[in-house]
Design an enzyme around this catalytic site. Structure first.
Site, PDB file in Angstrom:
ATOM      1  N   CYS A 160       2.126 -21.684  46.057  1.00  0.00           N
ATOM      2  CA  CYS A 160       3.554 -21.907  45.827  1.00  0.00           C
ATOM      3  C   CYS A 160       3.946 -21.158  44.555  1.00  0.00           C
ATOM      4  O   CYS A 160       3.452 -21.476  43.467  1.00  0.00           O
ATOM      5  CB  CYS A 160       3.818 -23.403  45.680  1.00  0.00           C
ATOM      6  SG  CYS A 160       5.537 -23.830  45.336  1.00  0.00           S
TER       7      CYS A 160
ATOM      8  N   CYS B  25      15.477 -32.491  41.568  1.00  0.00           N
ATOM      9  CA  CYS B  25      14.539 -31.433  41.176  1.00  0.00           C
ATOM     10  C   CYS B  25      14.419 -31.333  39.658  1.00  0.00           C
ATOM     11  O   CYS B  25      15.411 -31.147  38.944  1.00  0.00           O
ATOM     12  CB  CYS B  25      14.998 -30.094  41.747  1.00  0.00           C
ATOM     13  SG  CYS B  25      13.889 -28.726  41.361  1.00  0.00           S
TER      14      CYS B  25
ATOM     15  N   GLY C 173      12.821 -22.314  40.523  1.00  0.00           N
ATOM     16  CA  GLY C 173      13.886 -21.361  40.790  1.00  0.00           C
ATOM     17  C   GLY C 173      14.344 -21.332  42.236  1.00  0.00           C
ATOM     18  O   GLY C 173      13.703 -21.868  43.134  1.00  0.00           O
TER      19      GLY C 173
ATOM     20  N   LEU D  42      17.578 -29.175  52.856  1.00  0.00           N
ATOM     21  CA  LEU D  42      18.806 -29.793  53.377  1.00  0.00           C
ATOM     22  C   LEU D  42      19.080 -31.139  52.708  1.00  0.00           C
ATOM     23  O   LEU D  42      20.110 -31.316  52.065  1.00  0.00           O
ATOM     24  CB  LEU D  42      18.688 -29.961  54.892  1.00  0.00           C
ATOM     25  CG  LEU D  42      19.968 -30.367  55.620  1.00  0.00           C
ATOM     26  CD1 LEU D  42      21.011 -29.260  55.532  1.00  0.00           C
ATOM     27  CD2 LEU D  42      19.677 -30.703  57.076  1.00  0.00           C
ATOM     28  N   ASN D  43      18.202 -32.101  52.937  1.00  0.00           N
ATOM     29  CA  ASN D  43      18.170 -33.357  52.165  1.00  0.00           C
ATOM     30  C   ASN D  43      19.324 -34.313  52.392  1.00  0.00           C
ATOM     31  O   ASN D  43      19.428 -35.329  51.690  1.00  0.00           O
ATOM     32  CB  ASN D  43      18.084 -33.052  50.655  1.00  0.00           C
ATOM     33  CG  ASN D  43      16.969 -32.083  50.344  1.00  0.00           C
ATOM     34  OD1 ASN D  43      15.848 -32.256  50.808  1.00  0.00           O
ATOM     35  ND2 ASN D  43      17.280 -31.027  49.606  1.00  0.00           N
TER      36      ASN D  43
ATOM     37  N   ASN E  64       9.591 -37.356  45.073  1.00  0.00           N
ATOM     38  CA  ASN E  64       8.558 -37.427  44.046  1.00  0.00           C
ATOM     39  C   ASN E  64       9.225 -37.646  42.690  1.00  0.00           C
ATOM     40  O   ASN E  64       9.888 -36.742  42.174  1.00  0.00           O
ATOM     41  CB  ASN E  64       7.742 -36.127  44.015  1.00  0.00           C
ATOM     42  CG  ASN E  64       6.988 -35.910  45.316  1.00  0.00           C
ATOM     43  OD1 ASN E  64       6.175 -36.718  45.723  1.00  0.00           O
ATOM     44  ND2 ASN E  64       7.272 -34.794  45.987  1.00  0.00           N
TER      45      ASN E  64
ATOM     46  N   GLU F 286       5.211 -22.345  36.280  1.00  0.00           N
ATOM     47  CA  GLU F 286       4.155 -23.077  36.960  1.00  0.00           C
ATOM     48  C   GLU F 286       4.025 -22.594  38.405  1.00  0.00           C
ATOM     49  O   GLU F 286       5.023 -22.269  39.057  1.00  0.00           O
ATOM     50  CB  GLU F 286       4.454 -24.582  36.939  1.00  0.00           C
ATOM     51  CG  GLU F 286       4.418 -25.153  35.535  1.00  0.00           C
ATOM     52  CD  GLU F 286       4.634 -26.655  35.498  1.00  0.00           C
ATOM     53  OE1 GLU F 286       4.223 -27.273  34.506  1.00  0.00           O
ATOM     54  OE2 GLU F 286       5.219 -27.217  36.454  1.00  0.00           O
TER      55      GLU F 286
ATOM     56  N   SER G 206      12.047 -20.388  50.606  1.00  0.00           N
ATOM     57  CA  SER G 206      12.838 -21.616  50.668  1.00  0.00           C
ATOM     58  C   SER G 206      14.117 -21.451  49.861  1.00  0.00           C
ATOM     59  O   SER G 206      14.105 -20.874  48.769  1.00  0.00           O
ATOM     60  CB  SER G 206      12.026 -22.799  50.123  1.00  0.00           C
ATOM     61  OG  SER G 206      12.793 -23.988  50.164  1.00  0.00           O
TER      62      SER G 206
ATOM     63  N   CYS H 128      20.139 -29.281  41.507  1.00  0.00           N
ATOM     64  CA  CYS H 128      19.859 -30.353  42.468  1.00  0.00           C
ATOM     65  C   CYS H 128      19.352 -31.597  41.725  1.00  0.00           C
ATOM     66  O   CYS H 128      18.467 -31.496  40.872  1.00  0.00           O
ATOM     67  CB  CYS H 128      18.828 -29.891  43.492  1.00  0.00           C
ATOM     68  SG  CYS H 128      19.356 -28.432  44.431  1.00  0.00           S
TER      69      CYS H 128
ATOM     70  N   CYS I 174       6.592 -31.395  45.381  1.00  0.00           N
ATOM     71  CA  CYS I 174       7.944 -30.881  45.601  1.00  0.00           C
ATOM     72  C   CYS I 174       8.927 -31.497  44.604  1.00  0.00           C
ATOM     73  O   CYS I 174       9.015 -32.712  44.470  1.00  0.00           O
ATOM     74  CB  CYS I 174       8.364 -31.207  47.034  1.00  0.00           C
ATOM     75  SG  CYS I 174      10.033 -30.695  47.441  1.00  0.00           S
TER      76      CYS I 174
END
Length: 344
Positions: free
Chosen positions: A104, A118, A158, A215-216, A290, A91, A190, A115, A333
């Site tokens: 993107c 994700c 990825g 980072l998160n 999200n 995608e 990224s 993660c 995201c």
């Protein structure tokens, strides 16, 4: 000849070896294919007296863009699915920005970083994309969707630095002025924090690209829960790598912080994050989580988001709001997963 994996000079060298013809022939071919999306080479004036060479080229040139098999749109955001030669799908997302469109792109089918926030991570790593498959996403956006893409962010499916050789070659091809001509200052890679990859990307030939780091978390304990990569490459080591990364005169490191209800949203977290960012020339993107199907994590409420944003501003952090563009079509995201991703 896989033209989408070659810069102009690489294509010219291959063209000379294969056909015995110099740049008088190879340059118009490269420009025609990359800038118009066409392989109708018999229409080029240089081949008017050489139809046999045009026909041979027509058979030899390979466009690895893959067919676009699905496309959805929401408020200008376009998510499209490309089917690869082996049947796997990826995608990509076109995002309308001020004065230009941003694309993107994906760099892998799936991802091995794992993660928690994700959706792509649920797939595991199925395989790396080739340079041509990465460049092919920009080629498809330009010539099949008709979008004049001028920004490229490696933030799709990825971990780009886990497929570094293909990504760096894609950067060279995308930036070739005789081809797709996307300036490196308009490219951003990224990463979840692969330190060796950051250091190698810093040494890429030519101008550096922009760097973003996911980072998160404000500390190692929380980050290791959210992002397994942190257990091997903790935040102090990552910070040092970010300080080494070369920046343009007006450049900065983009730091992405996905805000998750009850996980990383307290005032103490904002203060610790500010301390971590203080030595860096950084711009923080604050992204509300999200939700994806089956996730046990919760999106922050609007009040939680605003409160955390206010704490960061009070700590004098350069912070930018990031909305939920594309979330309705699973294009925001952390939501990319293709039809290969489980929906449990």
């Amino acid at each position: 000849m896989k033209i989408l994996e070659q810069t102009h000079d690489q294509f010219a060298d291959a063209f000379l070896r294969r056909y015995g013809k110099g740049t008088h022939y190879s340059t118009p071919v490269y420009r025609h294919v990359m800038q118009t999306g066409g392989t109708g080479l018999d229409r080029l004036p240089i081949f008017s007296q050489m139809p046999e060479l045009a026909g041979r080229l027509q058979r030899d040139l390979v466009l690895d863009a893959g067919p676009v098999v699905n496309q959805v749109e929401d408020h200008g955001v376009i998510k499209f699915v490309t089917r690869l030669a082996d049947g796997l799908e990826i995608e990509s997302v076109v995002i309308p920005m001020f004065r230009r469109f941003t694309l993107c792109v994906s760099s892998q089918v799936g991802c091995r970083m794992g993660c928690r926030f994700c959706r792509t991570g649920k797939m595991g790593l199925m395989r790396h994309l080739t340079t041509a498959e990465i460049v092919g996403q920009a080629f498809a956006a330009r010539h099949r969707l008709g979008v004049d893409v001028r920004n490229v962010v490696f933030m799709g499916m990825g971990e780009p630095l886990d497929n570094l050789e293909s990504v760096m070659q894609a950067i060279r091809v995308l930036g070739d002025q005789r081809g797709l001509d996307i300036a490196r200052r308009h490219m951003t890679v990224s990463t979840a924090g692969l330190i060796d990859g950051i250091d190698r990307l810093a040494r890429i030939d030519g101008a550096p690209v922009n760097l973003a780091v996911s980072l998160n978390a404000p500390n190692d304990a929380i980050r290791s829960r959210l992002m397994p990569v942190n257990r091997a490459m903790p935040m102090a080591d990552l910070q040092a790598a970010l300080q080494r990364y070369p920046l343009s005169r007006k450049g900065a490191i983009f730091v992405e912080y996905v805000l998750i209800e009850g996980i990383n949203d307290q005032q103490a977290h904002a203060r610790a994050l500010a301390r971590y960012l203080a030595p860096l020339n950084a711009k923080l993107n604050l992204i509300p989580y999200n939700p994806a199907p089956g996730s046990d994590l919760k999106a922050p409420s609007p009040s939680t988001y605003e409160r955390f944003l206010g704490w960061l501003v009070a700590e004098r952090v350069f912070v930018r709001r990031r909305g939920e563009k594309g979330s309705r079509i699973m294009a925001a995201c952390g939501q990319l997963g293709g039809r290969e991703c489980c929906a449990s």
